[in-house]
Design an enzyme around this catalytic site. Structure first.
Site, PDB file in Angstrom:
ATOM      1  N   SER A 154      -7.728  21.597  -5.436  1.00 57.05           N
ATOM      2  CA  SER A 154      -6.638  22.134  -4.607  1.00 57.05           C
ATOM      3  C   SER A 154      -5.514  20.802  -4.969  1.00 57.05           C
ATOM      4  O   SER A 154      -6.119  19.692  -5.467  1.00 57.05           O
ATOM      5  CB  SER A 154      -6.858  21.707  -3.084  1.00 57.05           C
ATOM      6  OG  SER A 154      -5.544  21.558  -2.426  1.00 57.05           O
ATOM      7  N   TYR A 167     -10.293  15.799   3.395  1.00 58.65           N
ATOM      8  CA  TYR A 167     -10.110  16.882   2.330  1.00 58.65           C
ATOM      9  C   TYR A 167      -9.543  16.493   1.283  1.00 58.65           C
ATOM     10  O   TYR A 167     -10.061  16.936  -0.074  1.00 58.65           O
ATOM     11  CB  TYR A 167      -9.632  18.033   3.116  1.00 58.65           C
ATOM     12  CG  TYR A 167      -9.425  19.229   2.321  1.00 58.65           C
ATOM     13  CD1 TYR A 167     -10.383  20.080   2.349  1.00 58.65           C
ATOM     14  CD2 TYR A 167      -8.276  19.756   1.714  1.00 58.65           C
ATOM     15  CE1 TYR A 167     -10.285  21.299   1.408  1.00 58.65           C
ATOM     16  CE2 TYR A 167      -8.033  20.492   0.999  1.00 58.65           C
ATOM     17  CZ  TYR A 167      -9.106  21.555   0.707  1.00 58.65           C
ATOM     18  OH  TYR A 167      -8.973  22.931  -0.055  1.00 58.65           O
TER      19      TYR A 167
END
Length: 257
Positions: A154, A167
């Protein structure tokens, strides 16, 4: 030197190849499964809780030789077991796509809400899991002489902006892991990453479609990243970018700019 291969490798055909996709029952994973099957690969669809989705997906895939299997990414013993099953049933694994992941929306400023348990869970699934999958399938990938691992990352790993601090840190670690694994698994196995912006999948609990649209409107291309956009990038990395390894391709509409 005798151990140096010539360039001009060309496009890697996927007919007769076997691909394993973790998190393959939905979102980016499912889109990738469809694309790999369309290109001729036999695909093993790994799922955690989405057995029904995985079975339905396999029934509708182009080509033949597809299957689905329970493959929780944080269960190292099960990963090793499935690698043995793939070897028994297919005799090879040419492509491993680590698409499985998990997150939870926690405001970055709310440090107290990011508990040790939650932090450890995010690291276990998003970092240790992909590593354990590669560890389990590395012998099969090496045996082909032209294997590839694709880690779904990501842009949160480089922008430090995402569903929560842990995250973002996990995806940064995954990008680093991609580099390390590319170095140690070469030349038989390439390892690359694909880093999308927010994808319209419902992956982040509590993030509605309007939030995805708002993010897309602020990017240079003003486009919502679709799971298939990421899947196409993954298949491109597998089939076309054959002299690329240890790098992460960004698929974000220019959000990082």
């Amino acid at each position: 030197m005798d151990d140096v291969r010539s360039g001009g490798l060309g496009v890697l055909p996927l007919h007769g190849k076997v691909a394993v996709v973790t998190g393959g029952s939905s979102g980016i994973g499912a889109a990738t499964v469809r694309r790999l099957a369309e290109h001729g690969a036999s695909v093993v669809v790994g799922f955690h809780r989405g057995r029904d989705r995985a079975e339905e997906l396999v029934e509708k895939l182009a080509g033949s030789g597809h299957s689905c299997v329970s493959l929780p990414i944080d269960d190292s013993a099960r990963l090793a077991e499935v690698a043995r099953l793939v070897e028994r049933d297919y005799g090879r694994c040419d492509v491993l796509v680590n698409s499985a992941g998990w997150t939870q929306k926690v405001p970055h400023a709310d440090l107290g809400a990011l508990t040790d348990t939650l932090f450890d869970s995010l690291m276990r699934v998003n970092v240790r899991g992909p590593f354990a999958a590669v560890r389990a399938f590395a012998p099969l990938l090496r045996n082909t002489g032209d294997g590839i691992v694709v880690n779904v990352s990501s842009i949160s790993g480089t922008t430090a902006s995402g569903s929560n601090i842990a995250y973002c840190a996990a995806k940064a670690a995954l990008d680093n892991l991609t580099q390390s694994l590319a170095r140690v698994l070469a030349p038989e196995v390439r390892v690359v990453g694909v880093a999308p912006a927010a994808v319209d999948t419902g992956f982040v609990p509590g993030r509605d479609r309007q939030a995805v649209l708002d993010q897309a409107s602020a990017t240079p291309l003003r486009v919502v990243v679709d799971p298939d956009d990421v899947a196409v990038a993954i298949v491109g990395a597998v089939t076309y970018f054959r002299v690329s390894t240890g790098t992460t391709f960004v698929v974000d509409g220019g959000k990082h700019l």
